[in-house]
Design an enzyme around this catalytic site. Structure first.
Site, PDB file in Angstrom:
ATOM      1  CD  GLU A   1      -2.096   1.471   2.869  1.00 47.54           C
ATOM      2  OE1 GLU A   1      -2.350   2.634   3.237  1.00 47.54           O
ATOM      3  OE2 GLU A   1      -2.129   0.486   3.637  1.00 47.54           O
TER       4      GLU A   1
ATOM      5  CG  ASP B   1       0.248   7.264  -1.499  1.00 47.10           C
ATOM      6  OD1 ASP B   1      -0.910   7.674  -1.696  1.00 47.10           O
ATOM      7  OD2 ASP B   1       1.188   8.014  -1.175  1.00 47.10           O
TER       8      ASP B   1
ATOM      9  CG  ASP C   1      -5.627   1.302   3.057  1.00 45.41           C
ATOM     10  OD1 ASP C   1      -5.535   2.454   2.587  1.00 45.41           O
ATOM     11  OD2 ASP C   1      -5.769   1.064   4.275  1.00 45.41           O
TER      12      ASP C   1
ATOM     13  CD  GLU D   1      -3.126   4.243  -1.798  1.00 45.24           C
ATOM     14  OE1 GLU D   1      -3.027   5.448  -2.092  1.00 45.24           O
ATOM     15  OE2 GLU D   1      -2.927   3.807  -0.647  1.00 45.24           O
TER      16      GLU D   1
END
Length: 232
Positions: free
Chosen positions: A46, A50, A119, A122
């Protein structure tokens, strides 16, 4: 459905076939399933995902919106990479159905939880990046990006159609918006809700979802579309 079969279905949804399927499995593994161990869950992925998302969206906006000043680009990027938008992207491919969750998280609605889905989305992007490089990750992300025309119009805030609809209706103070929500027949053994959005008591849009909020958002989205607005 076996894990390998399920993940093949997810590969088809995102248009990418993994050389190392274990990366995708890791991306779909919540910490509740891995016993809270970071090295077995998607939390580190995650973090990486991002950054992959940020650079891809920044490049996309920089390349396609040449007249937009820095401040405008920053706001647009923030609207695309926020939790609400990632949640909407995850819902498009029913990402919740592919998650590996612990029993407690499963029983408390983890598959529909906004933060968990955002989450996991990502983490999935990070898995694609590690498996196939930045170009592959960009290709997947582009499947979810709103059109430049939609971004320029500024009419729709990603993932928050109820707010957009309210702003449209507020132009006429005498108009009133309300929502009716009811339970619908279960789908895939999961509780389903149906919502109607009413304008002065008249139905102007309908939608369904695995939570009341999701159903209301889908109803508002349909109403906006029927009004002739581009929802991206």
């Amino acid at each position: 459905m076996s894990e390998s079969y399920a993940f093949k279905e997810l590969e088809e949804k995102i248009g990418y076939k993994f050389r190392k399927p274990e990366l995708l499995k890791r991306a779909m593994t919540h910490s509740s399933y891995s016993g809270g161990k970071n090295n077995g869950s998607n939390e580190r992925l995650e973090f990486l995902g991002d950054s992959v998302l940020q650079i891809t969206v920044s490049h996309y906006l920089f390349k396609n919106m040449k007249s937009e000043p820095e401040g405008g680009l920053t706001k647009l990027r923030a609207s695309i990479v926020c939790e609400n938008s990632l949640y909407e992207f995850a819902k498009r491919i029913d990402l919740g159905g592919f998650l590996l969750l612990g029993k407690g998280e499963e029983m408390t609605g983890g598959r529909d939880r906004r933060s968990i889905l955002a989450d996991a989305f990502e983490a999935m992007l990070a898995a694609v990046y590690l498996d196939g490089g930045i170009d592959s990750a960009m290709d997947v992300i582009m499947r979810f990006m709103p059109s430049i025309d939609a971004l320029r119009s500024g009419k729709v805030k990603l993932g928050d159609y109820k707010t957009v609809l309210q702003e449209i209706i507020q132009k006429n103070p005498e108009e009133k918006i309300s929502y009716e929500v009811s339970e619908a027949p279960a789908k895939n053994n999961r509780k389903l809700f149906k919502a109607n959005v009413l304008l002065n008591g008249q139905n102007i849009g309908s939608g369904s979802g695995y939570s009341k909020k999701e159903a209301e958002q889908e109803a508002a989205k349909e109403a906006i579309m029927l009004m002739g607005y581009d929802v991206g």
